[in-house]
Scaffold this active site. Structure first.
Site, PDB file in Angstrom:
ATOM      1  N   LEU A 228       0.815  -1.210   0.000  1.00 42.41           N
ATOM      2  CA  LEU A 228       0.000   0.000   0.000  1.00 42.41           C
ATOM      3  C   LEU A 228       0.852   1.264   0.000  1.00 42.41           C
ATOM      4  O   LEU A 228       1.680   1.466   0.887  1.00 42.41           O
ATOM      5  CB  LEU A 228      -0.922  -0.005   1.221  1.00 42.41           C
ATOM      6  CG  LEU A 228      -1.906   1.165   1.343  1.00 42.41           C
ATOM      7  CD1 LEU A 228      -2.888   1.153   0.177  1.00 42.41           C
ATOM      8  CD2 LEU A 228      -2.644   1.094   2.673  1.00 42.41           C
ATOM      9  N   ASP A 229       0.634   2.128  -0.997  1.00 35.79           N
ATOM     10  CA  ASP A 229       1.286   3.435  -1.103  1.00 35.79           C
ATOM     11  C   ASP A 229       2.814   3.344  -1.136  1.00 35.79           C
ATOM     12  O   ASP A 229       3.503   4.286  -0.741  1.00 35.79           O
ATOM     13  CB  ASP A 229       0.855   4.359   0.044  1.00 35.79           C
ATOM     14  CG  ASP A 229      -0.618   4.725  -0.041  1.00 35.79           C
ATOM     15  OD1 ASP A 229      -1.186   4.637  -1.140  1.00 35.79           O
ATOM     16  OD2 ASP A 229      -1.199   5.078   1.006  1.00 35.79           O
ATOM     17  N   GLU A 230       3.355   2.219  -1.590  1.00 30.54           N
ATOM     18  CA  GLU A 230       4.801   2.060  -1.644  1.00 30.54           C
ATOM     19  C   GLU A 230       5.295   1.702  -3.042  1.00 30.54           C
ATOM     20  O   GLU A 230       6.425   1.237  -3.212  1.00 30.54           O
ATOM     21  CB  GLU A 230       5.260   0.995  -0.631  1.00 30.54           C
ATOM     22  CG  GLU A 230       5.022   1.398   0.816  1.00 30.54           C
ATOM     23  CD  GLU A 230       5.604   0.409   1.804  1.00 30.54           C
ATOM     24  OE1 GLU A 230       6.406  -0.451   1.382  1.00 30.54           O
ATOM     25  OE2 GLU A 230       5.255   0.498   3.001  1.00 30.54           O
TER      26      GLU A 230
END
Length: 285
Positions: A228-230
């Protein structure tokens, strides 16, 4: 006569002769280079290149170029793509209830700020259907609950396939995609999220930032991955704020930088200016 324009991108182990081989091939096929950018990543010994070129010869089709070029990648162990630079890429925009990024992308797409065709808007709510209708874009309401998530994601993937979508853009879509869906859309889905120091999670992040007295607000556009979000970062943008601003004003600034970061990422991706390098990107703006 109207010139045909193409874009060649490639990645390979760095060694002498790559640029010469590419330019010699293009010259031999009657092509003129209009833009060329390259980067050597010295630590890993990798080479990245983007070449935009054109030709007036009607016999120089993209299929003919692809067939003729195949010997060069074999010689240099290249990963490569050759695309028609004039064809607008088809994008599908996903959104929930915040409409600023959707509105910005629709405006840019329909005023030639982006060379894209918006195929559809998908949302888990009905709030923003009026925006899509304003631009004559189909709006698909696909509600998501824990029980319906697999069926909802299948419906989304069916749309992507049926509409021939090149890129999925999560324009403040407030649902976490399953690892399976992220894998299906690998390298062709972009997300936008707020990124500030410190990082504020949960509801009303800009109000949290205001209460902590931050001096900058920012946003990050990145490729979607199961982490997530990486995912690999394509673009980031920041704006300075100060103590005199209200929480609502900080939120407005934050939404502005989200729009800027996301629109640049979409433009660079759809112009084939982004090359993946593991967890990083090489961007030729």
């Amino acid at each position: 006569m109207t010139a045909s324009r193409f874009v060649l991108t490639l990645t390979c182990p760095d060694r002498p002769g790559i640029v010469h081989a590419v330019s010699t091939f293009l010259l031999g096929n009657g092509c003129t280079i209009t833009e060329s950018q390259q980067f050597s990543e010295r630590e890993a010994g990798k080479f990245f290149m983007r070449v935009e070129f054109e030709t007036l010869d009607p016999l120089t089709t993209i299929d003919r170029l692809r067939d003729g070029f195949r010997g060069v990648p074999e010689q240099f162990s290249m990963e490569w793509r050759l695309l028609d630079a004039t064809r607008p890429q088809r994008i599908l925009i996903m959104v929930s209830r915040f409409g600023h990024c959707l509105n910005d992308l629709l405006f840019r797409a329909f005023n030639s700020g982006l060379n894209v065709e918006v195929s559809a808007v998908v949302s888990n709510h009905t709030d923003l259907s009026y925006l899509a209708e304003t631009y004559g874009v189909a709006y698909h309401h696909i509600p998501v609950t824990p029980e319906t998530k697999p069926a909802a994601e299948k419906e989304l993937l069916d749309l992507v396939e049926d509409l021939g979508v090149d890129l999925v853009v999560l324009a403040r879509y407030m649902q976490i995609l399953s690892p399976e869906l992220c894998k299906q859309l690998e390298g062709r889905a972009i997300n936008i999220h707020h990124s500030m120091l410190p990082s504020f999670k949960g509801a009303r992040p800009y109000y949290q930032a205001h209460s902590r007295g931050v001096k900058f607000v920012g946003a990050t556009a990145h490729y979607v991955t199961p982490d997530l979000d990486e995912g690999p970062i394509i673009e980031q943008e920041v704006a300075r704020v100060d103590h005199s601003m209200t929480a609502a004003e900080v939120t407005t600034f934050g939404r502005d930088v989200e729009c800027l970061a996301l629109s640049r990422a979409v433009r660079w991706h759809t112009e084939n200016r982004v090359l993946l390098d593991g967890n990083r990107t090489v961007v030729f703006p």
